[in-house]
Scaffold this motif. Structure first.
Motif, PDB file in Angstrom:
ATOM      1  N   UNK A  24      37.647  35.200  36.328  1.00 26.10           N
ATOM      2  CA  UNK A  24      39.109  35.181  36.206  1.00 26.10           C
ATOM      3  C   UNK A  24      39.771  34.989  37.570  1.00 26.10           C
ATOM      4  N   UNK A  25      39.242  35.656  38.585  1.00 27.07           N
ATOM      5  CA  UNK A  25      39.817  35.541  39.924  1.00 27.07           C
ATOM      6  C   UNK A  25      39.686  34.117  40.458  1.00 27.07           C
ATOM      7  N   UNK A  26      38.556  33.457  40.161  1.00 21.88           N
ATOM      8  CA  UNK A  26      38.325  32.110  40.658  1.00 21.88           C
ATOM      9  C   UNK A  26      39.155  31.067  39.918  1.00 21.88           C
ATOM     10  N   UNK A  27      39.255  31.211  38.603  1.00 17.53           N
ATOM     11  CA  UNK A  27      39.877  30.163  37.784  1.00 17.53           C
ATOM     12  C   UNK A  27      41.361  30.380  37.531  1.00 17.53           C
ATOM     13  N   UNK A  28      41.842  31.622  37.709  1.00 22.29           N
ATOM     14  CA  UNK A  28      43.227  32.003  37.403  1.00 22.29           C
ATOM     15  C   UNK A  28      43.551  31.851  35.917  1.00 22.29           C
ATOM     16  N   UNK A  29      42.501  31.971  35.099  1.00 25.28           N
ATOM     17  CA  UNK A  29      42.671  31.962  33.638  1.00 25.28           C
ATOM     18  C   UNK A  29      42.394  33.378  33.156  1.00 25.28           C
ATOM     19  N   UNK A  30      43.453  34.089  32.705  1.00 21.34           N
ATOM     20  CA  UNK A  30      43.331  35.494  32.333  1.00 21.34           C
ATOM     21  C   UNK A  30      43.469  35.721  30.823  1.00 21.34           C
TER      22      UNK A  30
END
Length: 423
Positions: A300-306
């Motif tokens: 989540x931190x890498x992709x910014x998809x939460x």
């Protein structure tokens, strides 16, 4: 779709992205989550099933407000291993159920008395290093998984190094350079690239892939019923200290990533209750205890998809893979250097989140209290020092967290009674 646009927790994801994003999360958790049942000598299928069910329950209980994947917990390995050797796996299941019930009770206590105590026992100067330790203490594990640390005088295999570097390079540069569709799946692309490199270098052979694809199409997971023995429960029960500390740390680092206070909304009591229920249910059918997974937090931190929709998609894929033999078998052929290459980046990202917490909170290190808290927690967590409580070993992030909490309480009362030299 804009490059690196944040997809928030409640947002829906278009179908063309949902499947690859869900697969990305499944790959991230798979290596670690199947390792626990392998060490316990049980079929991973039932674990994949219950991890998926547990994750869906977590999303339901937290009202879809807390993105988290529940995978197999490593905290139980020590005491559960002794119980399995002494009395058998069913008695370990009884211990898992007891811990699950205790976690649920703890969640009701937190619901009754609130979470303001967290600000006292874990102020930013303590919470920052605790969160950082979640990733940093796993750095060696990632290197070992990749085959970069010599074992028993066996030299490092250059093929493993090459596969590791390909995986890590694609993940690093993909995260910076990929655009549009590929901008949100750099981890998945890196895993595929690393797997192709593994095939070329014969770290994974065509025969292994063929054997995986020819696995029986449909398989029922092997369920087991628990048995209860007071001695076994007592031996496993102290693990609740590890679970609670780990859970709080994960919720706080996830809060920083999604920029929402998950401790307050949906509430620590809800997320902890979901974790406890998942662990309890797993014990009743022969699976292993669950915990929120740092690997997926890193994704989540890498992709910014939460989006919890993506997490739910990964959970459904996990459930399906528990019944479809070739899928689980094929994923299990992903070699250590690929998992290690991805883990290098994901664990480092979690460590950086802890540093970010200190920066965002503007922790004043001219104050002795803050300097001492951060210093002692980092050294405790990274030094390898361990505290033995019965059959449970406290070390790393968990021991650092406990030491930090005790120190913070002491400092709180010293300041309350105006005894510090700064006052």
């Amino acid at each position: 779709m804009e490059n690196k646009r944040i997809i928030q927790v409640e947002e829906k994801v278009e179908p063309k992205l949902l499947v690859p994003l869900s697969i990305q999360h499944m790959f991230a958790m798979f290596g670690a989550t199947v390792m626990v049942p392998i060490l316990f000598n049980i079929n991973p299928a039932v674990v994949l099933l219950m991890n998926g069910i547990g994750t869906l329950l977590f999303i339901l209980i937290t009202k879809g407000k807390a993105p988290a994947y529940l995978g197999s917990s490593f905290a139980f390995l020590g005491p559960a291993g002794i119980v399995i050797t002494t009395w058998g796996y069913p008695y370990a299941l009884g211990g898992f159920i007891a811990v699950g019930i205790a976690i649920c009770v703890l969640s009701f206590i937190i619901y009754k008395f609130g979470v303001k105590w967290i600000d006292v026992v874990l102020p930013p100067a303590a919470m920052g290093p605790v969160v950082a330790l979640i990733g940093l203490e796993l750095a060696k594990t990632a290197a070992e998984k990749a085959g970069l640390i010599p074992q028993d005088k066996i030299p490092i295999d250059s093929k493993n190094v090459l596969v590791f570097l390909v995986t890590l390079a694609v993940a690093v540069f993909g995260n910076v350079l990929f655009r549009k569709f590929f901008a949100v799946i750099p981890i998945l692309v890196a895993i595929i690239a690393g797997y192709i490199a593994a095939l070329f270098t014969k770290v994974v052979t065509i025969s292994e892939v063929s054997q995986a694809l020819h696995t029986q199409l449909f398989k029922m997971p092997n369920f087991q019923l628990p048995r209860f023995k007071l001695e076994a429960i007592i031996m496993i029960f102290p693990v609740i200290l590890v679970i609670a500390s780990e859970h709080i740390g994960h919720q706080i680092v996830t809060s920083k990533i999604v920029e929402r206070d998950l401790i307050k909304n949906p509430g620590l009591h809800r997320s902890l209750l979901a974790d406890g229920i998942s662990t309890m249910l797993s014990g009743f059918v022969g699976s292993v205890p669950t915990t929120t997974y740092g690997e997926n937090i890193g994704v989540m931190a890498m992709t910014k998809v939460y989006s919890v929709q993506v997490i739910a998609g990964a959970a459904i894929l996990s459930i399906l893979s528990s019944f479809i033999g070739p899928v689980a078998a094929l994923i299990q052929t992903i070699p250590g250097p690929v998992i290690g290459g991805i883990s290098f980046l994901l664990y480092g990202t979690i460590g950086a989140s802890g540093i970010r917490l200190l920066v965002d909170a503007q922790v004043d290190y001219s104050r002795s209290r803050n300097l001492v808290l951060t210093s002692v927690i980092f050294v405790t967590g990274l030094s390898g020092v361990a505290l033995q409580l019965g059959k449970v070993t406290l070390q790393g992030m968990v021991l650092g967290c406990i030491v930090g909490m005790v120190l913070s309480l002491f400092f709180y009362f010293l300041e309350k009674f105006h005894l510090t030299n700064e006052q």
